[in-house]
Scaffold this motif. Structure first.
Motif, PDB file in Angstrom:
ATOM      1  N   LEU A  37      10.221  15.829  99.361  1.00 44.39           N
ATOM      2  CA  LEU A  37       9.818  14.718  98.662  1.00 44.39           C
ATOM      3  C   LEU A  37      10.194  15.330  96.970  1.00 44.39           C
ATOM      4  CD1 LEU A  37       5.409  14.560  97.435  1.00 44.39           C
ATOM      5  CD2 LEU A  37       7.023  14.390  96.161  1.00 44.39           C
ATOM      6  N   TYR A  38      10.809  15.954  96.725  1.00 45.98           N
ATOM      7  CA  TYR A  38      10.950  16.214  95.309  1.00 45.98           C
ATOM      8  C   TYR A  38      12.558  15.722  95.317  1.00 45.98           C
ATOM      9  CZ  TYR A  38       6.626  17.195  93.844  1.00 45.98           C
ATOM     10  OH  TYR A  38       5.360  17.550  92.992  1.00 45.98           O
ATOM     11  N   ALA A  40      13.716  13.886  97.303  1.00 44.18           N
ATOM     12  CA  ALA A  40      13.769  11.757  97.384  1.00 44.18           C
ATOM     13  C   ALA A  40      13.468  11.295  96.235  1.00 44.18           C
ATOM     14  CB  ALA A  40      12.773  11.946  98.702  1.00 44.18           C
ATOM     15  N   GLU A  41      12.493  11.787  95.400  1.00 39.74           N
ATOM     16  CA  GLU A  41      12.472  11.318  94.170  1.00 39.74           C
ATOM     17  C   GLU A  41      13.496  11.674  93.039  1.00 39.74           C
ATOM     18  OE1 GLU A  41       8.493  13.076  92.421  1.00 39.74           O
ATOM     19  OE2 GLU A  41       7.659  11.108  93.487  1.00 39.74           O
ATOM     20  N   ALA A  42      14.223  12.639  93.605  1.00 37.55           N
ATOM     21  CA  ALA A  42      15.768  12.673  92.427  1.00 37.55           C
ATOM     22  C   ALA A  42      17.220  12.002  93.129  1.00 37.55           C
ATOM     23  CB  ALA A  42      16.159  14.285  92.505  1.00 37.55           C
ATOM     24  N   ARG A  92      -1.376  10.762  93.910  1.00 36.48           N
ATOM     25  CA  ARG A  92      -0.954   9.589  94.910  1.00 36.48           C
ATOM     26  C   ARG A  92      -1.093   9.180  95.836  1.00 36.48           C
ATOM     27  NH1 ARG A  92       4.733  12.151  92.936  1.00 36.48           N
ATOM     28  NH2 ARG A  92       5.417  10.920  94.134  1.00 36.48           N
ATOM     29  N   ILE A 174       3.939  11.051 101.038  1.00 34.85           N
ATOM     30  CA  ILE A 174       4.145  10.744  99.667  1.00 34.85           C
ATOM     31  C   ILE A 174       5.668  10.644 100.104  1.00 34.85           C
ATOM     32  CG2 ILE A 174       4.264  10.997  97.396  1.00 34.85           C
ATOM     33  CD1 ILE A 174       1.511  12.352  97.846  1.00 34.85           C
ATOM     34  N   ALA A 175       6.130  11.625 100.285  1.00 30.55           N
ATOM     35  CA  ALA A 175       6.876  11.998 100.607  1.00 30.55           C
ATOM     36  C   ALA A 175       8.293  10.940 101.233  1.00 30.55           C
ATOM     37  CB  ALA A 175       7.821  13.145 101.401  1.00 30.55           C
ATOM     38  N   ARG A 177       7.208   7.664 101.814  1.00 28.88           N
ATOM     39  CA  ARG A 177       7.245   6.826 100.790  1.00 28.88           C
ATOM     40  C   ARG A 177       8.622   6.610  99.645  1.00 28.88           C
ATOM     41  NH1 ARG A 177       1.388   7.397 101.933  1.00 28.88           N
ATOM     42  NH2 ARG A 177       1.287   8.360  99.618  1.00 28.88           N
ATOM     43  N   ALA A 178       8.807   7.735  99.168  1.00 30.36           N
ATOM     44  CA  ALA A 178       9.747   8.040  98.491  1.00 30.36           C
ATOM     45  C   ALA A 178      11.133   8.008  98.622  1.00 30.36           C
ATOM     46  CB  ALA A 178       9.596   9.628  97.499  1.00 30.36           C
ATOM     47  N   LYS A 412       9.545  21.982  94.487  1.00 25.88           N
ATOM     48  CA  LYS A 412      10.319  21.672  93.097  1.00 25.88           C
ATOM     49  C   LYS A 412      11.633  22.444  92.979  1.00 25.88           C
ATOM     50  CE  LYS A 412       9.372  19.207  89.128  1.00 25.88           C
ATOM     51  NZ  LYS A 412       8.381  18.403  87.905  1.00 25.88           N
TER      52      LYS A 412
END
Length: 447
Positions: A37-38, A40-42, A92, A174-175, A177-178, A412
């Motif tokens: 998840l984190y 992907a967000e990066a 979220r 969530i991951a 979708r990211a 994270k």
């Protein structure tokens, strides 16, 4: 969704996986999911691979506690961050993950218990956590109508709980979708190594080229690493959990003494577990790692029950293959989901103890019982480290029963390790070299 997740659960993320990625994450438990998840967000192209089902093993079989209380002082800052992250993540998703701030309470049956709790309390103060010691009267007010009187308790009001078999799949959503690519039912057979460093992974579906790999394989991590010459003194212990039928509300949070731990569930029942009790199936890794565990065994000689042999296909079973080729069926495919049978005698004891502690609630019916294999380390804190022996490989394993609650925080941290970002925490306590460089064994707090 029923609990826990198993091999019979539907596949949500069938794949196929891509041929290229920036990072491959091995393992679809809470640590692997949050790492993906984190990443992907990066903005990282990340693929997360799970041999069975997301949260199919310990990540859906744990107590569901999200606790800061009792943590090792080096874990505690990460756990404080995880507490905040859980709230953010719950907001979220449109899935109700059962996140409730009900607190966690450790009951004291002896002066020694209270002394241990008081000794840990400065760690909470240093981390800004609201833990405190309760008097006997305050315990009776917090958890009324118990048949036993306790001398006091350690209590942390800001600690939380969630339903793990719902929460971890929701985090996977969530991951995805990211931008993370998630693939279930796809085992990683081994690392692809070129010129001494990671160049990808070999899966049962084919190769993925990637310069970075994160191993978050839980109970399977040691077996995976051994094939590549990395030796980690990780073992897995069986822990049994029982779920009651719906009962009158007793208390909104998690409570434990030295015999039983309990917390309410979203379905109106309670999850019950044995405080401080687990079972080790003795296998080859247990013999190899024994010298590393002597300090822990001396400190808690009766906390572990030893069983002669693991069931067929378990990570440390005598017959489980330790060597295989990339085109062989691996042990990870032979057992998609590690699904140990619960200890029936322990379930009956939990049912009896809970009924005796709260006789006013009437008969305690057991709705379900299950077990999970907890990946543990000799000092009861994880390995979270870049592997010097294999550049490009990062390992996050051995969460020692702490993984569900700390999952977002550790995810994270692992994402930052891989990308070279700011980790924000001192990870020296979690380096693998502590088991080989002559460092003294320092146990995590026994609270």
């Amino acid at each position: 969704m029923t609990f826990p997740i198993s091999e019979q659960s539907p596949v949500t993320w069938p794949g196929p996986h891509p041929d290229h990625a920036d990072v491959v994450v091995i393992g679809g438990g809470v640590i692997g999911v949050c790492t993906a998840l984190y990443l992907a967000e990066a903005g990282v192209r990340v693929v997360m691979l799970e041999k069975g089902r997301i949260a199919g093993e310990q990540s859906s079989r744990n107590w569901g506690w999200i606790r800061q209380q009792g943590r090792d002082p080096d874990e505690l800052p990460i756990m404080v961050e995880a507490n905040r992250l859980w709230r953010d993540l719950a907001a979220r998703t449109n899935v109700d993950i059962g996140l409730v701030t009900g607190g966690v309470t450790y009951l004291a049956r002896s002066d020694a218990d209270l002394e241990r709790y008081a000794d840990w309390l400065p760690n909470a103060k240093a981390a800004g956590v609201d833990s405190r010691i309760l008097s006997s009267r305050e315990v009776a007010e917090l958890v009324p109508d118990m048949s036993q009187t306790y001398l006091g308790a350690l209590h942390t009001p800001s600690d939380m709980r969630a339903e793990p078999w719902v929460a971890v799949p929701a985090l996977a959503g969530i991951a995805s979708r990211a931008g993370a690519v998630l693939v279930e039912n796809c085992a990683v057979r081994g690392l692809d190594i070129s010129a001494g460093r990671v160049s990808g992974v070999v899966t049962e579906q084919g190769r993925i080229s990637a310069p970075e790999v994160v191993l978050a394989g839980g109970a399977w991590s040691s077996l995976f690493l051994r094939r590549h010459g990395v030796h980690i003194p990780q073992l897995s212990v069986r822990a049994t959990v029982a779920a009651t039928e719906p009962l009158p509300e007793i208390h909104a949070g998690g409570v434990a003494d030295d015999r039983i731990a309990f917390r309410p569930r979203a379905d109106g029942g309670y999850s019950l577990a044995a405080g401080g009790f687990h079972e080790l199936f003795v296998g080859p890794d247990a013999f190899r790692a024994l010298p590393k565990y002597l300090t822990q065994l001396r400190a808690d000689p009766f906390g572990t029950r030893f069983l002669p042999a693991a069931p067929r296909g378990f990570p440390d079973a005598w017959g489980t293959a330790r060597h295989w080729q990339d085109d062989d069926v691996s042990p990870f495919e032979a057992m998609r989901v590690l699904n140990p049978a619960p200890n029936a005698g322990k379930v009956a004891a939990l049912q009896r103890t809970f009924g005796e502690l709260f006789p006013q609630i009437g008969p305690v019916g057991i709705k379900a019982a299950w077990a999970g294999m907890i990946d543990t380390m000799p000092d009861v804190v994880p390995v979270v480290d870049r592997m010097a022996q294999i550049p490009g490989l990062t390992v996050g394993t051995g969460m020692s029963g702490h993984g569900f609650g700390i999952g977002p925080g550790m995810g994270k941290v692992l994402a930052a390790l891989v990308t070279g970002g700011a980790v924000g925490h001192d990870l020296s306590r979690f380096r693998l070299a502590r088991f080989h460089d002559g460092s003294a064994m320092r146990l995590g707090p026994s609270v």
